[in-house]
Design a protein around this motif. Structure first.
Motif, PDB file in Angstrom:
ATOM      1  N   CYS A 221     -16.536 -10.995  -6.060  1.00  0.00           N
ATOM      2  CA  CYS A 221     -15.919 -10.773  -4.752  1.00  0.00           C
ATOM      3  C   CYS A 221     -14.458 -11.235  -4.752  1.00  0.00           C
ATOM      4  O   CYS A 221     -14.170 -12.401  -5.013  1.00  0.00           O
ATOM      5  CB  CYS A 221     -16.721 -11.521  -3.690  1.00  0.00           C
ATOM      6  N   ALA A 222     -13.530 -10.302  -4.463  1.00  0.00           N
ATOM      7  CA  ALA A 222     -12.101 -10.619  -4.503  1.00  0.00           C
ATOM      8  C   ALA A 222     -11.318  -9.533  -3.782  1.00  0.00           C
ATOM      9  O   ALA A 222     -11.762  -8.377  -3.702  1.00  0.00           O
ATOM     10  CB  ALA A 222     -11.613 -10.727  -5.950  1.00  0.00           C
ATOM     11  N   PRO A 223     -10.136  -9.858  -3.242  1.00  0.00           N
ATOM     12  CA  PRO A 223      -9.284  -8.855  -2.593  1.00  0.00           C
ATOM     13  C   PRO A 223      -8.463  -8.095  -3.627  1.00  0.00           C
ATOM     14  O   PRO A 223      -7.813  -8.699  -4.479  1.00  0.00           O
ATOM     15  CB  PRO A 223      -8.391  -9.691  -1.675  1.00  0.00           C
ATOM     16  N   LEU A 224      -8.457  -6.776  -3.541  1.00  0.00           N
ATOM     17  CA  LEU A 224      -7.829  -5.940  -4.564  1.00  0.00           C
ATOM     18  C   LEU A 224      -6.444  -5.416  -4.180  1.00  0.00           C
ATOM     19  O   LEU A 224      -5.855  -4.631  -4.920  1.00  0.00           O
ATOM     20  CB  LEU A 224      -8.745  -4.750  -4.882  1.00  0.00           C
ATOM     21  N   GLY A 225      -5.920  -5.852  -3.040  1.00  0.00           N
ATOM     22  CA  GLY A 225      -4.625  -5.340  -2.596  1.00  0.00           C
ATOM     23  C   GLY A 225      -3.507  -5.569  -3.598  1.00  0.00           C
ATOM     24  O   GLY A 225      -2.688  -4.675  -3.851  1.00  0.00           O
ATOM     25  N   GLY A 226      -3.457  -6.751  -4.188  1.00  0.00           N
ATOM     26  CA  GLY A 226      -2.393  -7.045  -5.153  1.00  0.00           C
ATOM     27  C   GLY A 226      -2.495  -6.197  -6.404  1.00  0.00           C
ATOM     28  O   GLY A 226      -1.473  -5.755  -6.950  1.00  0.00           O
ATOM     29  N   LEU A 227      -3.713  -5.957  -6.867  1.00  0.00           N
ATOM     30  CA  LEU A 227      -3.904  -5.102  -8.045  1.00  0.00           C
ATOM     31  C   LEU A 227      -3.454  -3.674  -7.747  1.00  0.00           C
ATOM     32  O   LEU A 227      -2.775  -3.043  -8.579  1.00  0.00           O
ATOM     33  CB  LEU A 227      -5.371  -5.123  -8.462  1.00  0.00           C
ATOM     34  N   VAL A 228      -3.798  -3.170  -6.583  1.00  0.00           N
ATOM     35  CA  VAL A 228      -3.382  -1.815  -6.220  1.00  0.00           C
ATOM     36  C   VAL A 228      -1.869  -1.738  -6.112  1.00  0.00           C
ATOM     37  O   VAL A 228      -1.247  -0.765  -6.557  1.00  0.00           O
ATOM     38  CB  VAL A 228      -4.063  -1.373  -4.908  1.00  0.00           C
ATOM     39  N   ASP A 229      -1.231  -2.769  -5.548  1.00  0.00           N
ATOM     40  CA  ASP A 229       0.232  -2.795  -5.474  1.00  0.00           C
ATOM     41  C   ASP A 229       0.845  -2.690  -6.866  1.00  0.00           C
ATOM     42  O   ASP A 229       1.844  -1.978  -7.075  1.00  0.00           O
ATOM     43  CB  ASP A 229       0.708  -4.089  -4.802  1.00  0.00           C
ATOM     44  N   ALA A 230       0.270  -3.411  -7.830  1.00  0.00           N
ATOM     45  CA  ALA A 230       0.799  -3.374  -9.197  1.00  0.00           C
ATOM     46  C   ALA A 230       0.657  -1.981  -9.799  1.00  0.00           C
ATOM     47  O   ALA A 230       1.549  -1.518 -10.541  1.00  0.00           O
ATOM     48  CB  ALA A 230       0.070  -4.405 -10.057  1.00  0.00           C
ATOM     49  N   MET A 231      -0.424  -1.301  -9.501  1.00  0.00           N
ATOM     50  CA  MET A 231      -0.633   0.051 -10.017  1.00  0.00           C
ATOM     51  C   MET A 231       0.343   1.035  -9.378  1.00  0.00           C
ATOM     52  O   MET A 231       0.933   1.885 -10.058  1.00  0.00           O
ATOM     53  CB  MET A 231      -2.069   0.482  -9.760  1.00  0.00           C
ATOM     54  N   LEU A 232       0.515   0.918  -8.057  1.00  0.00           N
ATOM     55  CA  LEU A 232       1.426   1.830  -7.361  1.00  0.00           C
ATOM     56  C   LEU A 232       2.883   1.577  -7.743  1.00  0.00           C
ATOM     57  O   LEU A 232       3.726   2.478  -7.608  1.00  0.00           O
ATOM     58  CB  LEU A 232       1.255   1.691  -5.846  1.00  0.00           C
TER      59      LEU A 232
END
Length: 360
Positions: A221-232
């Motif tokens: 369980c973890a928030p994925l917003g930062g990972l998505v930002d890195a991909m975008l």
């Protein structure tokens, strides 16, 4: 004469008492499978709720609705959490209530800004338990960079709930140039998963059933917003993202393949399954591809950007174990297949219900 030929006087079996181990599709009442994120859930939404509600935005059927309001593009999502037990290795219902909704928004490219929070409490639950859940929820919100802006509390009579249920809704801004939806997937897209699959479902099962697998398995369980930002940041031209929660990786891939009108081929040996999860699934007769996750995503990325996106994912803590697991193809549109380590091929279908209910 065939060995299967029925003898003239052979007794006819009485089928009236036979039962089916899986819920039948023609149901007059709700069954647990309707909440499992598989085919029964899809039928409930598509044939009961969607016709009743209507609307073009609802027809997107994504993890979050993408909509325009006041000249800006917003992502809006809601989810309810009924996990049992309330606390488990690696998290709690409070963590899930934040991260699940934050991640649904992230799958549209949005960074969550505000959440609502509704608590449904059962009469008799200890206030110390409620406080512990609330504190976990607040800490998870701060970690995810989102504010709990409004909420509600209801109480139901003893015996009419299961301690604590939570609903959260979230809203966030979609950056310009980002358009994440299955219809953008094309043959040749590379399929990437951000890390080990099946961890959350097995963690819940281990504490719920009192099972031990030699090592403690913690939820992802973890928030994925930062990972998505890195991909975008590499390219806004990602085609679709999905977090494989209920129904696992298998359900997520099928939910993308069908509206995209493409086939998906997964190299089974490339799917990262931790040994403890693989062993638990082998003992219990489960398929890791169908086991829920709460801190992973699957991405369909244009081939020309795949290497750079993969490098960016691996540079982020929540994508350190990212792997290319397959590709979108012209063949068998709408179908997901897995190439096994022995060189065979098996169909990875949308599950009817769920291997393990109430995992989120």
């Amino acid at each position: 004469m065939s060995d299967t030929t029925t003898e003239p006087n052979a007794p006819v079996p009485d089928l009236t008492a036979w039962t089916c181990p899986a819920p039948l599709r023609d149901q007059s009442r709700v069954v647990m499978g309707h909440g499992g994120g598989g085919a029964l859930s899809a039928e409930l939404v598509q044939h009961l709720f969607a016709p009743a509600f209507g609307g073009e935005v609802l027809a997107q059927m994504g993890d979050a609705a993408a909509l325009s309001l006041g000249g800006v593009r917003l992502a809006f999502s809601t989810d309810s959490y009924v996990v049992r037990p309330l606390f488990f290795p690696g998290g709690s219902i409070g963590d899930l209530a934040v991260n699940g909704t934050v991640n649904d928004l992230a799958m549209s490219g949005a960074r969550a800004a505000y959440l609502s929070c509704g608590f449904i409490l059962e009469e008799g639950v200890e206030l110390s338990v409620v406080a512990r859940v609330a504190e976990a929820l607040g800490a998870a919100a701060r970690e995810a960079g989102v504010e709990v802006a409004t909420g509600d509390t209801k109480v139901v009579e003893a015996g009419h709930g299961d301690g604590i249920f939570i609903n959260t809704a979230g809203i966030g801004l979609i950056p310009p140039g980002v358009d994440l939806r299955p219809q953008r997937v094309v043959p040749g897209d590379v399929v990437i998963v951000s890390g080990a699959v099946g961890v959350h479902g097995v963690a819940i099962m281990s504490v719920r059933e009192g099972l031990e697998f030699g090592v403690e398995i913690e939820s992802d369980c973890a928030p994925l917003g930062g990972l998505v930002d890195a991909m975008l940041a590499v390219t806004p031209d990602l085609h679709v993202l999905r977090d494989p929660t209920r129904g696992g990786l298998a359900a997520a891939l099928n939910e993308i393949a069908a509206p995209a009108g493409v086939g998906v081929v997964v190299q089974e040996r490339h799917v990262p399954v931790p040994p403890a999860v693989a062993n638990a699934c082998a003992i219990l007769g489960l398929d890791p591809l169908y086991v829920a996750n709460e801190g992973k995503l699957v991405a369909f990325v244009p081939r020309e950007h795949a290497d750079a996106v993969l490098d960016a994912m691996r540079a982020h803590p929540l994508g350190a174990d990212a792997q290319v697991i397959g590709e979108a193809v012209d063949a068998h549109p709408g179908m997901v297949v897995a190439r096994t380590g022995l060189g065979g091929t098996r169909v990875v279908d949308l599950p009817i219900g769920e291997q393990l209910p109430r995992i989120c």
